[in-house]
Design a protein around this motif. Structure first.
Motif, PDB file in Angstrom:
ATOM      1  N   GLY A 188       0.821  -1.217   0.000  1.00  0.00           N
ATOM      2  CA  GLY A 188       0.000   0.000   0.000  1.00  0.00           C
ATOM      3  C   GLY A 188       0.850   1.260   0.000  1.00  0.00           C
ATOM      4  O   GLY A 188       0.341   2.357  -0.221  1.00  0.00           O
ATOM      5  N   TYR A 189       2.165   1.122   0.239  1.00  0.00           N
ATOM      6  CA  TYR A 189       3.074   2.264   0.169  1.00  0.00           C
ATOM      7  C   TYR A 189       3.652   2.319  -1.249  1.00  0.00           C
ATOM      8  O   TYR A 189       3.545   1.351  -2.010  1.00  0.00           O
ATOM      9  N   ASP A 190       4.314   3.445  -1.561  1.00  0.00           N
ATOM     10  CA  ASP A 190       4.742   3.634  -2.938  1.00  0.00           C
ATOM     11  C   ASP A 190       6.096   4.325  -3.039  1.00  0.00           C
ATOM     12  O   ASP A 190       6.306   5.364  -2.420  1.00  0.00           O
ATOM     13  N   GLY A 191       6.995   3.722  -3.818  1.00  0.00           N
ATOM     14  CA  GLY A 191       8.235   4.399  -4.190  1.00  0.00           C
ATOM     15  C   GLY A 191       9.489   3.885  -3.520  1.00  0.00           C
ATOM     16  O   GLY A 191       9.445   3.091  -2.573  1.00  0.00           O
ATOM     17  N   LYS A 222      -0.308   6.976   4.996  1.00  0.00           N
ATOM     18  CA  LYS A 222       0.581   8.065   5.390  1.00  0.00           C
ATOM     19  C   LYS A 222       2.038   7.667   5.153  1.00  0.00           C
ATOM     20  O   LYS A 222       2.533   6.701   5.736  1.00  0.00           O
ATOM     21  N   GLN A 223       2.714   8.421   4.293  1.00  0.00           N
ATOM     22  CA  GLN A 223       4.145   8.229   4.062  1.00  0.00           C
ATOM     23  C   GLN A 223       4.755   9.595   3.786  1.00  0.00           C
ATOM     24  O   GLN A 223       4.033  10.567   3.605  1.00  0.00           O
ATOM     25  N   TYR A 224       6.080   9.659   3.762  1.00  0.00           N
ATOM     26  CA  TYR A 224       6.763  10.942   3.601  1.00  0.00           C
ATOM     27  C   TYR A 224       7.418  11.017   2.229  1.00  0.00           C
ATOM     28  O   TYR A 224       7.788   9.990   1.648  1.00  0.00           O
ATOM     29  N   THR A 225       7.558  12.259   1.736  1.00  0.00           N
ATOM     30  CA  THR A 225       8.196  12.456   0.436  1.00  0.00           C
ATOM     31  C   THR A 225       9.241  13.565   0.568  1.00  0.00           C
ATOM     32  O   THR A 225       9.091  14.464   1.397  1.00  0.00           O
ATOM     33  N   ASP A 226      10.311  13.496  -0.232  1.00  0.00           N
ATOM     34  CA  ASP A 226      11.351  14.527  -0.146  1.00  0.00           C
ATOM     35  C   ASP A 226      10.889  15.774  -0.891  1.00  0.00           C
ATOM     36  O   ASP A 226      10.328  15.682  -1.990  1.00  0.00           O
ATOM     37  N   SER A 227      11.135  16.947  -0.301  1.00  0.00           N
ATOM     38  CA  SER A 227      10.631  18.182  -0.906  1.00  0.00           C
ATOM     39  C   SER A 227      11.349  18.520  -2.201  1.00  0.00           C
ATOM     40  O   SER A 227      10.754  19.132  -3.090  1.00  0.00           O
ATOM     41  N   SER A 228      12.623  18.122  -2.359  1.00  0.00           N
ATOM     42  CA  SER A 228      13.337  18.552  -3.563  1.00  0.00           C
ATOM     43  C   SER A 228      12.911  17.807  -4.825  1.00  0.00           C
ATOM     44  O   SER A 228      12.659  18.447  -5.839  1.00  0.00           O
ATOM     45  N   THR A 229      12.839  16.479  -4.810  1.00  0.00           N
ATOM     46  CA  THR A 229      12.483  15.785  -6.064  1.00  0.00           C
ATOM     47  C   THR A 229      11.084  15.159  -6.015  1.00  0.00           C
ATOM     48  O   THR A 229      10.552  14.775  -7.053  1.00  0.00           O
ATOM     49  N   LYS A 230      10.531  15.024  -4.854  1.00  0.00           N
ATOM     50  CA  LYS A 230       9.231  14.358  -4.661  1.00  0.00           C
ATOM     51  C   LYS A 230       9.184  12.958  -5.288  1.00  0.00           C
ATOM     52  O   LYS A 230       8.127  12.451  -5.626  1.00  0.00           O
ATOM     53  N   SER A 231      10.362  12.325  -5.429  1.00  0.00           N
ATOM     54  CA  SER A 231      10.378  10.998  -6.040  1.00  0.00           C
ATOM     55  C   SER A 231      10.805   9.917  -5.047  1.00  0.00           C
ATOM     56  O   SER A 231      10.774   8.736  -5.365  1.00  0.00           O
ATOM     57  N   LEU A 232      11.218  10.339  -3.853  1.00  0.00           N
ATOM     58  CA  LEU A 232      11.668   9.365  -2.855  1.00  0.00           C
ATOM     59  C   LEU A 232      10.639   9.259  -1.738  1.00  0.00           C
ATOM     60  O   LEU A 232       9.743  10.091  -1.628  1.00  0.00           O
TER      61      LEU A 232
END
Ligand code: CCH
Length: 296
Positions: A188-191, A222-232
């Motif tokens: 259910g999480y992604d990336g 609920k998961q976190y994403t990096d603000s610079s690339t939004k790909s991690l």
């Protein structure tokens, strides 16, 4: 005290190196997995077949890698094991090809091979696990639930059940999550966590510290994403390593010192694969050569 005896009836080292080479060659040949390698999911299988161990378990259901019970639907259906059938199927041909090779030995060797072939450190490994029946299937909820966001929870799994220290759990989680990615149809999480999900690195620790992590704006968990690339991504449990000051000092150590990170990981991953198993003195730890080192 929740320990099973490994068999002394094992093959010579050269036979296990042959199995290692077979797995490594299949890893090299088959690249039809998301980032081009089945290595990460093999590492996850090795960890999930071992991570069910509970040092305090008063019942007969001890978990750990010994009994190879994830071959049963009952253990595959643990929600935390979603997506691992792929890894079992990848390794299944070697179970048929090599007689007298247990699932526990095959799956842990698969993890060792994947770590080494993905440029990771050498992992000492010992054989002798035995397939046991359905009554050895461990109960659910022993493997960690990624939605939990407290140090207390992470410690209840990695210290309470598995007996690792703060430093060891930080090392295991951070190097493990340098590899591979989350799949919506599995967890259910992604990336992915890093930009090089098929290489064993200390990048997880650097990214966790250096990036600005925000809760991802999406319909999923609920998961976190990096603000610079939004790909991690980072899981809630991963964020605990940054927020809890006792964990964080080890995140800082491993971000700075890659060599220490890799040698600590080699040691702790090897012990993870052997939780709940007593090996006879005659069984010496084996260290396999990579395909590259053999000129293959
Ligand atoms: Fe993990 N992990 N893991 N993990 N993990 C997932 C994927 C991988 C947790 C949750 C998840 C370790 C510790 C933890 C790998 C290695 C390790 C996923 C996504 C979740 C969720 C699964 C999916 O969707 O396919 C939690 C929670 C913890 C501890 O708190 C440890 C320890 C290791 C190994 C040392 C690897 C590798 C993957 C990627 C698998 C793939 O298919 O790419």
């Amino acid at each position: 005290t929740n320990v099973r005896e490994a068999s002394a009836d094992i093959k010579p080292f050269e036979e296990y190196q042959k199995i290692y080479n077979d797995i490594a060659e299949k890893l090299r040949e088959e690249d039809d997995r998301d980032d081009g390698s089945y290595g990460p999911v093999l590492v996850r299988l090795a960890w999930h077949c071992s991570g069910t161990y509970d040092q305090n378990d008063p019942s007969q259901n001890k978990g750990g890698s010994y009994a190879g019970t994830m071959r049963f639907q009952e253990e595959q259906n643990d929600p935390e094991n979603a997506g691992l059938k792929v890894a079992q199927d990848f390794l299944e041909p070697f179970k048929t090809k090599y007689s007298n090779l247990s699932y526990g030995d095959l799956w842990t060797l698969g993890g060792v091979c994947a770590i080494q072939e993905l440029s990771g450190p050498k992992i000492k490994w010992r054989p002798g696990r035995k397939d046991l029946g359905l009554d050895a299937v461990p109960p659910y909820h022993r493997l960690p639930d990624a939605s939990q966001e407290t140090g207390e929870y992470v410690r209840s799994v990695f210290n309470g059940r598995l007996g690792f220290t703060d430093q060891e759990m930080v090392c295991l989680i951070g190097v493990g999550h340098a590899l591979g990615r989350c799949h919506v149809d599995a967890s259910g999480y992604d990336g992915p966590w890093t930009f090089s999900p098929t290489m064993v690195t200390n990048d997880f620790f650097k990214l966790l510290l250096d990036e600005d992590w925000k809760i991802r704006d999406w319909d999923g968990k609920k998961q976190y994403t990096d603000s610079s690339t939004k790909s991690l991504m980072m899981l809630p449990t991963d964020m605990v390593l940054k927020k809890d000051s006792k964990f964080r000092k080890y995140v800082e150590l491993y971000a700075k010192d890659e060599e220490k990170c890799m040698s600590d990981f080699a040691d702790v991953f090897s012990r993870l694969l052997e939780r709940g198993i007593k090996f006879p003195n005659s069984t010496k730890p084996m260290v396999f050569k990579t395909l590259e080192e053999q000129g293959l």
